[in-house]
Motif scaffolding. Sequence first.
Motif, mmCIF file in Angstrom:
data_model
loop_
_atom_site.group_PDB
_atom_site.id
_atom_site.type_symbol
_atom_site.label_atom_id
_atom_site.label_comp_id
_atom_site.label_asym_id
_atom_site.label_seq_id
_atom_site.Cartn_x
_atom_site.Cartn_y
_atom_site.Cartn_z
ATOM 1 N N ALA A 294 72.277 39.023 -27.186
ATOM 2 C CA ALA A 294 70.846 39.110 -26.915
ATOM 3 C C ALA A 294 70.376 40.550 -27.077
ATOM 4 O O ALA A 294 70.930 41.471 -26.472
ATOM 5 N N GLY B 190 66.140 36.560 -27.385
ATOM 6 C CA GLY B 190 67.281 36.915 -26.550
ATOM 7 C C GLY B 190 67.368 36.007 -25.337
ATOM 8 O O GLY B 190 68.455 35.598 -24.918
ATOM 9 N N GLY C 131 66.475 41.207 -24.523
ATOM 10 C CA GLY C 131 66.181 39.887 -24.005
ATOM 11 C C GLY C 131 65.472 39.893 -22.662
ATOM 12 O O GLY C 131 65.427 40.896 -21.941
ATOM 13 N N SER D 105 72.355 34.716 -31.546
ATOM 14 C CA SER D 105 71.729 36.007 -31.310
ATOM 15 C C SER D 105 70.225 35.797 -31.246
ATOM 16 O O SER D 105 69.713 34.733 -31.613
#
Length: 276
Positions: free
Chosen positions: A170, A142, A173, A136
């Motif tokens: 993400a 991200g 991101g 993550s």
Amino acid sequence: MSGTETVDYEVEYNNRARVPEHPQLMAGWARDAAAYRAEHAPRRLTYGPGPRNVIDLFEADGDGDGAIVMFIHGGYWQALDGSSSSHCARGLNRHGITVAVPTYDLCPQVTIGTIIQEMRSAARELARLGRPLVISGHSAGGHLAACMLATDWHALDPALPQDLVRAAYAISGLFELEPLVATSVNKALGMDNASAHVASPLFWMPPAGKSLDAVVGGSESAEYLRQSRTIAERWGAAGVATRYGEIADANHFTAIAPLADPDSAMVARLKELAGR
């Protein structure tokens, strides 16, 4: 955006200008992170020779043999370190899931390409624990999470399992970096269009058969929403199990708040991705 519409990328990607209260929100991160480290001291691992080549491993009581979640901090590849995100381990730790929070070197001292390699080295170090990974990350993190998902681990090192990274989640991101080239963000990054394209996971070989969630704060800029929607659509069409989601009423700095809440939908989804 398309056609004759002109996008003001400086406005779209300047998150601090978009959220005037960001100093208080970031001070809250530091306060909550320090409090969680005091409550739940991490084990320190190293993945390289530099002082920032470290991982804080927040081990969970009763953790079994499921996936470890690695959380990568943001800061546009040029600010912060893993210690600012310690509290993001709280929600998953409460469910018996170990969380690894790496730190990396920052631009302009290094390039984004170097940071990608550093996060691969961090993942390889975690592979020594004999567990799969779910990656993550927030903002720049991200981006790095998507890069880790799309890495051919077996080609990188035949001793590594191809499925070392089984999923990525993400948050806010960035997956297409060329829009940043003409912005003030790029002063430290030093990218041209070619290097930005190479570092954009949107254009990498999609990791078919794996899973990507791309979520973004519902109050974020149109470009941030577009970035997450686009990778979910393109990678999804190429065989990746993708999900796009918006976090209601969240801005770029509050989008990660659910990670600290054991009862949040975000933690529940990460728990599912980790196979728990």
